[in-house]
Design an enzyme around this catalytic site. Sequence first.
Site, PDB file in Angstrom:
ATOM      1  N   HIS A 307     -10.206 -20.970  -1.435  1.00 14.84           N
ATOM      2  CA  HIS A 307     -10.355 -20.926  -2.889  1.00 14.84           C
ATOM      3  C   HIS A 307     -11.784 -20.553  -3.227  1.00 14.84           C
ATOM      4  CE1 HIS A 307     -10.219 -22.066  -7.099  1.00 14.84           C
ATOM      5  NE2 HIS A 307      -8.928 -21.935  -6.987  1.00 14.84           N
ATOM      6  N   ASP A 364      -1.124 -23.085  -4.210  1.00 12.95           N
ATOM      7  CA  ASP A 364       0.048 -22.270  -3.905  1.00 12.95           C
ATOM      8  C   ASP A 364       0.688 -22.604  -2.562  1.00 12.95           C
ATOM      9  OD1 ASP A 364      -0.014 -20.676  -6.252  1.00 12.95           O
ATOM     10  OD2 ASP A 364      -1.739 -19.603  -5.445  1.00 12.95           O
TER      11      ASP A 364
END
Length: 428
Positions: A307, A364
């Site tokens: 991320h 996700d």
Amino acid sequence: MSDKAIVEIDGNKHELPLIKGTENEVAIDIKALRSSTGGAITIDPGYKNTGSCESAITFLDGEKGILRYRGYSIEELAEKASFLEVAYLLIFGELPTGEELDKFYTDIKSHAVVDEDVKKIIDAFPKAAHPMGVLSSLTSALTAFNPSTVDVRNNDEMYNAIVKILGKFPVLVAWTMRKKQGLPLIYGDDNLSYVENVLKMMFKSPNSEYEQNPVLIDALNKLLILHADHEQNCSASTVRITGSSHAGLFVSLSAGISALWGPLHGGANQAVLEMLEAIKEDGGDTKKYMAKAKDKEDPFRLMGFGHRVYKNFDPRARIIKKAADEVLGDLGIEDPILDVAKGLEKEALEDQYFVDRKLYPNVDFYSGIIYRAMGIPVEMFTVMFALGRLPGWIAQWREMRLRKEPIGRPRQLYVGETYRPFKSLSER
Ligand code: CMC
């Protein structure tokens, strides 16, 4: 701490003010940099160090794994709130009173239909079309059926545009799926909650009543809340920059949907499930895929890992991992993909490459497993992300306009040819 930063160019010192956010984050205010230095700019591809705006919507601390909407922690909201309360909170800044929430939902429901002509547009898409492409087009097409501009200073106009899109969007979401499955395009039911309506519109079969399942309602409510905003990510920035040209709300949202579609952003949830399937089909050889992910010659990345901001853990991923266990348990589903995912996570968390680069599972990684358990087709996963992110995009768009932000228009450092005289065709 001092209140200014100093930039020195050719022996000349230029003072730039420092500004602080409410969580003590520090920013160098470079608004006067070009004029005071005679033209110097900053360069920061991917905006890794660049704040594009001041915002009061979402706070996240990537080092500590903190995520808060308007000051409320994501953990508490996911546990205690409804998606509509969170939508209201994000857009208007405060949790609604019972009366405000009732009015909000009544107004949303009054717009939970779309012009029947929209069905003709849907019919024109081939069945193979990806639902994200269809959703982005339909959201943009809504402008043709509704006034395209909103006076943001007019509270009623702004409020009406917000409840309108919150009412119509779930219909479009459900229709993108039903079109793919060849099912009739139906509407919801005013007696149901927002989340119940989404489920009914997606799953009702033509010849039987739809029975609501509290496990699915709870899971979807949680997933939508977890996806509802994430400050200046790729799609939110797209919505803001599109709207900064004073393009309308619906088309700005459509641009955000397109940005979300990419596999490095929201499209990762579909890519994760396809990756886990591929690993399972390949005999569950997680080591092989770990090696591929680390091989710089191989474009493969471990989808659902890493991320831009979280460098410790993604708090949303923790909540979703727990929810995946609960939902599959409650529904009595044993999905071998969940074991592949857990195995891969364990290996990655112990692997030096991933440790060094602070790569952790993101939102996700486990969400697709829940969506699949709910019966949602894999190509719809990113559409579900968009449904959750809708209030965040609206809040970002509204804030950008209310703060009277200038048109988004970055500078560049030109590295191409300098002037050269034109050569006629015969000279080339
Ligand atoms: N697998 C393997 N290596 C990775 C991965 C990954 N998933 N993510 C980052 N790296 C490596 C990358 O190769 C680089 O290595 P090096 O320093 O040796 O060149 C280093 O880690 C830093 O990566 P980066 O690409 O510079 O980081 P970024 O902040 O630009 O990208 C990211 C963040 C999310 C795009 C990236 O981690 C990624 O592609 N992840 C996989 C896709 C994914 O799961 N996306 C969903 C993100 S969360 C939800 C959302 O935004 O919608």
